[in-house]
Design a protein around this motif. Structure first.
Motif, PDB file in Angstrom:
ATOM      1  N   HIS A  61      41.690  38.115  47.871  1.00 26.81           N
ATOM      2  CA  HIS A  61      43.144  38.302  47.877  1.00 26.81           C
ATOM      3  C   HIS A  61      43.564  36.893  47.266  1.00 26.81           C
ATOM      4  O   HIS A  61      43.009  35.853  47.210  1.00 26.81           O
ATOM      5  CB  HIS A  61      43.915  38.474  49.282  1.00 26.81           C
ATOM      6  CG  HIS A  61      43.656  37.212  50.145  1.00 26.81           C
ATOM      7  ND1 HIS A  61      44.594  36.247  50.284  1.00 26.81           N
ATOM      8  CD2 HIS A  61      42.672  37.304  51.304  1.00 26.81           C
ATOM      9  CE1 HIS A  61      44.071  35.370  51.235  1.00 26.81           C
ATOM     10  NE2 HIS A  61      43.064  35.901  51.848  1.00 26.81           N
ATOM     11  N   THR A  62      44.870  36.844  46.640  1.00 24.43           N
ATOM     12  CA  THR A  62      45.520  35.842  46.159  1.00 24.43           C
ATOM     13  C   THR A  62      46.842  35.779  46.915  1.00 24.43           C
ATOM     14  O   THR A  62      47.877  34.900  46.246  1.00 24.43           O
ATOM     15  CB  THR A  62      45.903  36.131  44.827  1.00 24.43           C
ATOM     16  OG1 THR A  62      46.670  37.146  44.350  1.00 24.43           O
ATOM     17  CG2 THR A  62      44.444  35.835  43.998  1.00 24.43           C
ATOM     18  N   ARG A  82      42.147  43.859  42.684  1.00 25.91           N
ATOM     19  CA  ARG A  82      42.602  44.743  41.933  1.00 25.91           C
ATOM     20  C   ARG A  82      44.123  45.234  42.106  1.00 25.91           C
ATOM     21  O   ARG A  82      44.340  46.276  42.660  1.00 25.91           O
ATOM     22  CB  ARG A  82      41.692  46.188  41.851  1.00 25.91           C
ATOM     23  CG  ARG A  82      40.367  45.923  41.428  1.00 25.91           C
ATOM     24  CD  ARG A  82      39.444  46.880  41.314  1.00 25.91           C
ATOM     25  NE  ARG A  82      39.450  47.848  42.489  1.00 25.91           N
ATOM     26  CZ  ARG A  82      38.767  47.713  43.601  1.00 25.91           C
ATOM     27  NH1 ARG A  82      37.616  46.571  43.419  1.00 25.91           N
ATOM     28  NH2 ARG A  82      38.677  48.365  44.513  1.00 25.91           N
ATOM     29  N   HIS A  83      45.202  44.478  41.816  1.00 25.05           N
ATOM     30  CA  HIS A  83      46.531  44.666  41.954  1.00 25.05           C
ATOM     31  C   HIS A  83      46.999  45.786  41.178  1.00 25.05           C
ATOM     32  O   HIS A  83      48.174  46.421  41.728  1.00 25.05           O
ATOM     33  CB  HIS A  83      47.476  43.504  41.450  1.00 25.05           C
ATOM     34  CG  HIS A  83      47.199  41.923  42.433  1.00 25.05           C
ATOM     35  ND1 HIS A  83      47.860  40.955  42.054  1.00 25.05           N
ATOM     36  CD2 HIS A  83      46.738  42.223  43.691  1.00 25.05           C
ATOM     37  CE1 HIS A  83      47.373  40.235  43.304  1.00 25.05           C
ATOM     38  NE2 HIS A  83      46.689  40.958  44.000  1.00 25.05           N
ATOM     39  N   THR A 119      41.155  35.558  41.792  1.00 28.83           N
ATOM     40  CA  THR A 119      42.023  35.758  41.231  1.00 28.83           C
ATOM     41  C   THR A 119      42.487  37.119  41.233  1.00 28.83           C
ATOM     42  O   THR A 119      41.842  38.148  41.619  1.00 28.83           O
ATOM     43  CB  THR A 119      41.822  35.259  39.790  1.00 28.83           C
ATOM     44  OG1 THR A 119      40.844  36.253  39.206  1.00 28.83           O
ATOM     45  CG2 THR A 119      41.196  33.998  39.375  1.00 28.83           C
ATOM     46  N   ASP A 120      43.335  37.750  40.386  1.00 22.92           N
ATOM     47  CA  ASP A 120      43.744  38.966  40.186  1.00 22.92           C
ATOM     48  C   ASP A 120      42.920  39.290  38.958  1.00 22.92           C
ATOM     49  O   ASP A 120      41.809  38.715  38.442  1.00 22.92           O
ATOM     50  CB  ASP A 120      45.025  39.403  39.972  1.00 22.92           C
ATOM     51  CG  ASP A 120      45.813  38.401  38.946  1.00 22.92           C
ATOM     52  OD1 ASP A 120      45.046  38.271  37.831  1.00 22.92           O
ATOM     53  OD2 ASP A 120      46.961  38.278  38.921  1.00 22.92           O
ATOM     54  N   GLU A 121      42.918  40.665  38.482  1.00 25.64           N
ATOM     55  CA  GLU A 121      42.153  41.357  37.440  1.00 25.64           C
ATOM     56  C   GLU A 121      42.722  40.998  35.883  1.00 25.64           C
ATOM     57  O   GLU A 121      42.251  41.498  34.965  1.00 25.64           O
ATOM     58  CB  GLU A 121      42.065  42.918  37.581  1.00 25.64           C
ATOM     59  CG  GLU A 121      43.673  43.581  37.145  1.00 25.64           C
ATOM     60  CD  GLU A 121      44.301  43.660  38.233  1.00 25.64           C
ATOM     61  OE1 GLU A 121      45.183  44.533  38.140  1.00 25.64           O
ATOM     62  OE2 GLU A 121      44.602  42.648  39.140  1.00 25.64           O
ATOM     63  N   TYR A 170      45.692  44.911  47.537  1.00 27.52           N
ATOM     64  CA  TYR A 170      46.144  43.377  47.720  1.00 27.52           C
ATOM     65  C   TYR A 170      45.359  42.630  48.533  1.00 27.52           C
ATOM     66  O   TYR A 170      45.294  41.477  48.365  1.00 27.52           O
ATOM     67  CB  TYR A 170      47.472  43.534  47.899  1.00 27.52           C
ATOM     68  CG  TYR A 170      48.420  44.145  47.250  1.00 27.52           C
ATOM     69  CD1 TYR A 170      48.954  43.568  45.893  1.00 27.52           C
ATOM     70  CD2 TYR A 170      48.972  45.544  47.485  1.00 27.52           C
ATOM     71  CE1 TYR A 170      49.812  44.236  45.087  1.00 27.52           C
ATOM     72  CE2 TYR A 170      49.971  46.250  46.445  1.00 27.52           C
ATOM     73  CZ  TYR A 170      50.225  45.576  45.449  1.00 27.52           C
ATOM     74  OH  TYR A 170      51.034  45.960  44.546  1.00 27.52           O
ATOM     75  N   ASP A 208      46.421  31.848  40.461  1.00 29.48           N
ATOM     76  CA  ASP A 208      47.364  32.840  39.902  1.00 29.48           C
ATOM     77  C   ASP A 208      48.205  32.175  38.799  1.00 29.48           C
ATOM     78  O   ASP A 208      48.341  30.822  38.815  1.00 29.48           O
ATOM     79  CB  ASP A 208      48.028  33.630  41.002  1.00 29.48           C
ATOM     80  CG  ASP A 208      48.649  34.825  40.437  1.00 29.48           C
ATOM     81  OD1 ASP A 208      48.459  35.225  39.188  1.00 29.48           O
ATOM     82  OD2 ASP A 208      49.564  35.076  41.278  1.00 29.48           O
ATOM     83  N   ARG A 239      37.635  39.078  42.336  1.00 31.27           N
ATOM     84  CA  ARG A 239      38.697  39.605  41.995  1.00 31.27           C
ATOM     85  C   ARG A 239      39.198  40.597  42.704  1.00 31.27           C
ATOM     86  O   ARG A 239      38.640  41.511  43.304  1.00 31.27           O
ATOM     87  CB  ARG A 239      38.733  40.098  40.465  1.00 31.27           C
ATOM     88  CG  ARG A 239      38.012  39.069  39.452  1.00 31.27           C
ATOM     89  CD  ARG A 239      37.693  39.394  37.801  1.00 31.27           C
ATOM     90  NE  ARG A 239      38.983  39.664  37.366  1.00 31.27           N
ATOM     91  CZ  ARG A 239      38.854  39.942  36.021  1.00 31.27           C
ATOM     92  NH1 ARG A 239      37.896  40.355  35.309  1.00 31.27           N
ATOM     93  NH2 ARG A 239      40.081  39.789  35.418  1.00 31.27           N
TER      94      ARG A 239
END
Length: 315
Positions: free
Chosen positions: A258-259, A246-247, A226-228, A252, A156, A244
């Motif tokens: 998750h991250t 999707r925040h 990771t996130d998107e 979450y 992140d 990934r």
């Protein structure tokens, strides 16, 4: 109430500490004990500290302690050896015990310790405390040359550098984005689940600088989470798998995707800097990142953390 020996206190079994100030004071009660430890760790070749390699004789020789000086002499040629030479203690008039206690404090805290607090703890000047803390942080706690991360790795990025404030108290979203791009510093964090963490500065929050940092610190056989964010899209071309979360859709946790681990590290880092140091410039930020990653990577054993710090100072 069970009887206790108040003259010989011990650490409670229920304590989370693995190395308390009582144990530190028993192991390093004065400057001479610190100097002897430094000599045995850095120079001596036997457990008693009576023999060392003499560069002048080019042989292992018996050495004796010089009275009144922090040095040892070769019994054959009289060659002087100073265990503090070429270390962070070199030419320092500050007591070795204060240096060791400073390293103890830095290793035991979870939220960092400021130079002002170190000044109060050690009874030295602010200039001396700042110099000691700066040397410990930047010379002993560097993690950049460590082994790359592997396994399940969360990645992140975050921005550090305060909050935008307009002169009239109002700022549009576009102005806030421009302000953050110009004023804030991008930090990329990577953590093995249940393992080590890396945190380093990025030139900017563009795709290439962030991905290059990930490639440098994470092995290709790893599974990356990771996130998107669009900058992470091409990671699947370099790693065994890329998952990934999707925040943007307020998701979450989805199974094991998750991250949260790296976000927890960032949370502790940001709150510690805000509460202890208040503000850190980009020039010194990497040193603070090294300090927090050093402690995180050795979080399971506080005694080993302190001793590794002291051994780095010696070796």
């Amino acid at each position: 109430m069970p009887p206790v020996d108040r003259k010989n206190p011990v650490r409670a079994r229920s304590s989370e500490s693995r190395y308390s100030v009582m144990e530190f004071m028993r192991e390093f009660p004065d400057d001479e004990a610190c100097l002897q430890w430094l000599w045995k760790t850095r120079c001596a070749i036997d457990e008693e500290g009576k023999r060392a390699f003499c560069p002048k004789c080019e042989l292992d020789r018996p050495f004796h302690r010089v009275s009144g000086r922090p040095a040892w002499d070769c019994d054959y040629c009289g060659y002087h050896m100073h265990p503090t030479a070429h270390t962070i203690f070199h030419k320092s008039s500050t007591s070795l015990q204060l240096w060791f206690y400073a390293m103890f404090l830095v290793s035991q805290t979870r939220c960092g310790i400021s130079a002002k607090q170190l000044e109060r703890e050690l009874g030295v000047t602010y200039k001396t405390a700042w110099r000691m803390l700066n040397k410990i942080r930047n010379q002993l706690m560097d993690e950049e040359d460590g082994e790359p991360l592997t396994g399940e790795v969360e990645v992140d990025e975050t921005a550090m550098g305060g909050k935008p404030r307009a002169s009239d108290g109002k700022m549009t979203r576009q102005e806030a984005v421009i302000w953050a791009k110009e004023k804030k510093t991008t930090v990329v964090g990577m953590v093995e689940r249940g393992g080590r963490v890396r945190a380093t500065l990025a030139e900017n929050r563009e795709h290439l600088p962030v991905r290059s940092i990930v490639h440098q610190h994470v092995l290709p056989e790893s599974i990356v989470f990771t996130d998107e964010w669009v900058g992470y899209r091409k990671l699947d071309q370099h790693y065994a798998a890329h998952r990934r979360i999707r925040h943007a859709e307020r998701i979450y946790v989805e199974g094991d995707v998750h991250t949260n681990t790296i976000e927890g590290f960032f949370g502790n880092l940001k709150r510690s800097i805000a509460g202890t140091y208040h503000a850190v410039s980009r020039k010194w930020l990497q040193g603070y990142l090294n300090e927090f990653t050093w402690r995180y990577n050795r979080r399971d054993d506080t005694r080993a953390m302190f001793l590794q710090l002291a051994e780095r100072a010696a070796l």
